[in-house]
Design a protein around this motif. Structure first.
Motif, PDB file in Angstrom:
ATOM      1  N   THR A  94       0.996  -1.038   0.042  1.00  0.00           N
ATOM      2  CA  THR A  94      -0.206   0.123  -0.144  1.00  0.00           C
ATOM      3  C   THR A  94       0.767   1.199   0.083  1.00  0.00           C
ATOM      4  OG1 THR A  94      -1.737  -1.199   1.045  1.00  0.00           O
ATOM      5  CG2 THR A  94      -1.743   1.199   1.348  1.00  0.00           C
ATOM      6  N   VAL A  95       2.092   1.171   0.757  1.00  0.00           N
ATOM      7  CA  VAL A  95       3.096   2.272   0.839  1.00  0.00           C
ATOM      8  C   VAL A  95       3.645   2.496  -0.623  1.00  0.00           C
ATOM      9  CG1 VAL A  95       5.127   3.291   1.768  1.00  0.00           C
ATOM     10  CG2 VAL A  95       3.265   2.217   3.321  1.00  0.00           C
ATOM     11  N   LEU A  96       3.873   1.584  -1.164  1.00  0.00           N
ATOM     12  CA  LEU A  96       4.587   1.612  -2.270  1.00  0.00           C
ATOM     13  C   LEU A  96       3.636   1.785  -3.612  1.00  0.00           C
ATOM     14  CD1 LEU A  96       7.186  -1.230  -2.217  1.00  0.00           C
ATOM     15  CD2 LEU A  96       7.441   1.331  -1.761  1.00  0.00           C
ATOM     16  N   GLY A  97       2.292   1.480  -3.468  1.00  0.00           N
ATOM     17  CA  GLY A  97       1.391   1.456  -4.606  1.00  0.00           C
ATOM     18  C   GLY A  97       0.456   3.005  -4.541  1.00  0.00           C
ATOM     19  N   ARG A  98       0.181   3.690  -3.262  1.00  0.00           N
ATOM     20  CA  ARG A  98      -0.189   4.755  -3.052  1.00  0.00           C
ATOM     21  C   ARG A  98       0.729   5.921  -2.770  1.00  0.00           C
ATOM     22  NH1 ARG A  98      -4.326   3.948   1.181  1.00  0.00           N
ATOM     23  NH2 ARG A  98      -4.659   6.009   0.887  1.00  0.00           N
ATOM     24  N   TRP A  99       1.900   5.830  -3.089  1.00  0.00           N
ATOM     25  CA  TRP A  99       2.603   6.723  -2.691  1.00  0.00           C
ATOM     26  C   TRP A  99       2.402   8.203  -3.104  1.00  0.00           C
ATOM     27  CZ3 TRP A  99       6.542   7.374   0.545  1.00  0.00           C
ATOM     28  CH2 TRP A  99       7.424   8.442   0.102  1.00  0.00           C
ATOM     29  N   PRO A 100       1.821   8.693  -4.470  1.00  0.00           N
ATOM     30  CA  PRO A 100       1.359   9.926  -4.404  1.00  0.00           C
ATOM     31  C   PRO A 100       0.239  10.214  -3.494  1.00  0.00           C
ATOM     32  CG  PRO A 100       1.643   8.813  -6.572  1.00  0.00           C
ATOM     33  CD  PRO A 100       1.810   7.845  -5.473  1.00  0.00           C
ATOM     34  N   GLN A 101      -0.704   9.496  -3.258  1.00  0.00           N
ATOM     35  CA  GLN A 101      -1.664  10.107  -2.454  1.00  0.00           C
ATOM     36  C   GLN A 101      -1.313  10.159  -0.882  1.00  0.00           C
ATOM     37  OE1 GLN A 101      -2.344   7.029  -4.362  1.00  0.00           O
ATOM     38  NE2 GLN A 101      -3.567   7.892  -5.782  1.00  0.00           N
ATOM     39  N   LEU A 102      -0.327   9.339  -0.600  1.00  0.00           N
ATOM     40  CA  LEU A 102      -0.021   9.468   1.026  1.00  0.00           C
ATOM     41  C   LEU A 102       1.107  10.504   1.206  1.00  0.00           C
ATOM     42  CD1 LEU A 102       1.023   5.615   1.398  1.00  0.00           C
ATOM     43  CD2 LEU A 102      -0.844   6.921   2.328  1.00  0.00           C
ATOM     44  N   VAL A 103       1.937  11.066   0.153  1.00  0.00           N
ATOM     45  CA  VAL A 103       2.833  12.162   0.527  1.00  0.00           C
ATOM     46  C   VAL A 103       2.529  13.461  -0.183  1.00  0.00           C
ATOM     47  CG1 VAL A 103       4.645  10.373   1.236  1.00  0.00           C
ATOM     48  CG2 VAL A 103       4.474  11.286  -1.040  1.00  0.00           C
ATOM     49  N   GLY A 104       1.576  13.436  -1.028  1.00  0.00           N
ATOM     50  CA  GLY A 104       1.218  14.591  -1.903  1.00  0.00           C
ATOM     51  C   GLY A 104       1.958  14.536  -3.220  1.00  0.00           C
ATOM     52  N   PRO A 105       1.278  15.326  -4.326  1.00  0.00           N
ATOM     53  CA  PRO A 105       1.945  15.338  -5.675  1.00  0.00           C
ATOM     54  C   PRO A 105       3.231  16.059  -5.584  1.00  0.00           C
ATOM     55  CG  PRO A 105       0.069  16.702  -5.387  1.00  0.00           C
ATOM     56  CD  PRO A 105       0.178  16.071  -4.200  1.00  0.00           C
ATOM     57  N   ASP A 106       3.625  16.839  -4.840  1.00  0.00           N
ATOM     58  CA  ASP A 106       4.861  17.652  -4.928  1.00  0.00           C
ATOM     59  C   ASP A 106       6.042  16.684  -4.468  1.00  0.00           C
ATOM     60  OD1 ASP A 106       3.427  19.974  -5.655  1.00  0.00           O
ATOM     61  OD2 ASP A 106       3.297  20.660  -3.560  1.00  0.00           O
ATOM     62  N   VAL A 107       5.955  16.089  -3.579  1.00  0.00           N
ATOM     63  CA  VAL A 107       7.033  15.189  -3.300  1.00  0.00           C
ATOM     64  C   VAL A 107       7.023  14.043  -4.169  1.00  0.00           C
ATOM     65  CG1 VAL A 107       7.927  13.523  -1.418  1.00  0.00           C
ATOM     66  CG2 VAL A 107       6.841  15.935  -0.644  1.00  0.00           C
ATOM     67  N   ALA A 108       6.058  13.443  -4.332  1.00  0.00           N
ATOM     68  CA  ALA A 108       6.029  12.165  -5.299  1.00  0.00           C
ATOM     69  C   ALA A 108       6.597  12.521  -6.967  1.00  0.00           C
ATOM     70  CB  ALA A 108       4.404  11.651  -5.430  1.00  0.00           C
ATOM     71  N   ASP A 109       6.424  13.699  -7.304  1.00  0.00           N
ATOM     72  CA  ASP A 109       6.992  14.159  -8.372  1.00  0.00           C
ATOM     73  C   ASP A 109       8.551  13.898  -8.573  1.00  0.00           C
ATOM     74  OD1 ASP A 109       4.433  14.227  -9.527  1.00  0.00           O
ATOM     75  OD2 ASP A 109       4.428  16.507  -9.447  1.00  0.00           O
ATOM     76  N   HIS A 110       9.226  13.989  -7.322  1.00  0.00           N
ATOM     77  CA  HIS A 110      10.533  14.191  -7.360  1.00  0.00           C
ATOM     78  C   HIS A 110      11.311  13.008  -6.524  1.00  0.00           C
ATOM     79  CE1 HIS A 110      10.167  18.261  -8.688  1.00  0.00           C
ATOM     80  NE2 HIS A 110       9.137  18.596  -8.113  1.00  0.00           N
ATOM     81  N   CYS A 111      10.327  12.082  -6.174  1.00  0.00           N
ATOM     82  CA  CYS A 111      11.222  10.931  -5.729  1.00  0.00           C
ATOM     83  C   CYS A 111      10.301   9.552  -5.805  1.00  0.00           C
ATOM     84  CB  CYS A 111      11.385  11.187  -4.109  1.00  0.00           C
ATOM     85  SG  CYS A 111       9.886  10.922  -3.101  1.00  0.00           S
TER      86      CYS A 111
END
Length: 184
Positions: A94-111
């Motif tokens: 779940t952590v790996l699959g929902r990464w953009p929803q969990l941390v937000g799009p700003d952080v998910a776009d860069h890592c």
């Protein structure tokens, strides 16, 4: 007439003739049929049973919700995962699959999350500047992840910067130059 009033005495039955005898036989047959129908109805009624642990008595399902009703697919999958001991692995996924929803799009776009093993989440940043930024945001990311998936799923975060192209694929390798030495 005494035949219509109820049971006739044995002496009265012996005196009946013709139509009266037929009426008495019909009445007795109807009573016997009614008794058998009542016995059958009682046998066909659902038995009252105590549902395990709740102390509630239950009959047929009826209009209300029941354990035997069709269940949502998600509830069935979660029940199977708990029964088989897969819940930890599914939480990691779940952590790996929902990464953009969990941390937000700003952080998910860069890592990108690379792996989650034994509570350590490995993130690969797109640049060294973002690797530094993620290291400063580490505490806030841990708080967000703990709120979303549980407190002990991700205990620490390891941030790695970008890496150059590698000939190495997988966890095992042989020392040396590798496939480059065959060119030429």
């Amino acid at each position: 007439m005494p035949g219509e009033q109820g049971d006739l005495l044995a002496g009265d039955r012996a005196n009946l003739r013709g139509a009266d005898l037929a009426r008495e036989a019909l009445r007795a047959a109807r009573e016997a049929s009614a008794r058998k129908a009542e016995e059958r109805a009682q046998a066909d009624r659902p038995k009252l049973r105590v549902v395990s642990g709740r102390g509630r008595r239950r009959r047929w399902s009826g209009a209300g919700p029941d354990d035997r009703d069709p269940q949502p697919f998600g509830r069935l999958v979660s029940r199977v995962s708990v029964d088989r001991g897969w819940s930890n692995r599914l939480t990691d996924a779940t952590v790996l699959g929902r990464w953009p929803q969990l941390v937000g799009p700003d952080v998910a776009d860069h890592c990108t999350p690379v792996s989650l093993r034994d509570g350590e989440l490995t993130l690969q940043a797109e640049s060294t500047a973002w690797a530094t930024q993620l290291r400063t945001l580490q505490r806030q990311l841990l708080t967000r992840l703990a709120a979303a998936v549980g407190p002990d799923v991700v205990r620490r975060i390891r941030v790695v910067g970008p890496s150059g192209p590698s000939w190495r694929h997988g966890p095992r390798h042989v020392r040396g130059r590798g496939p480059r030495d065959t060119y030429g």
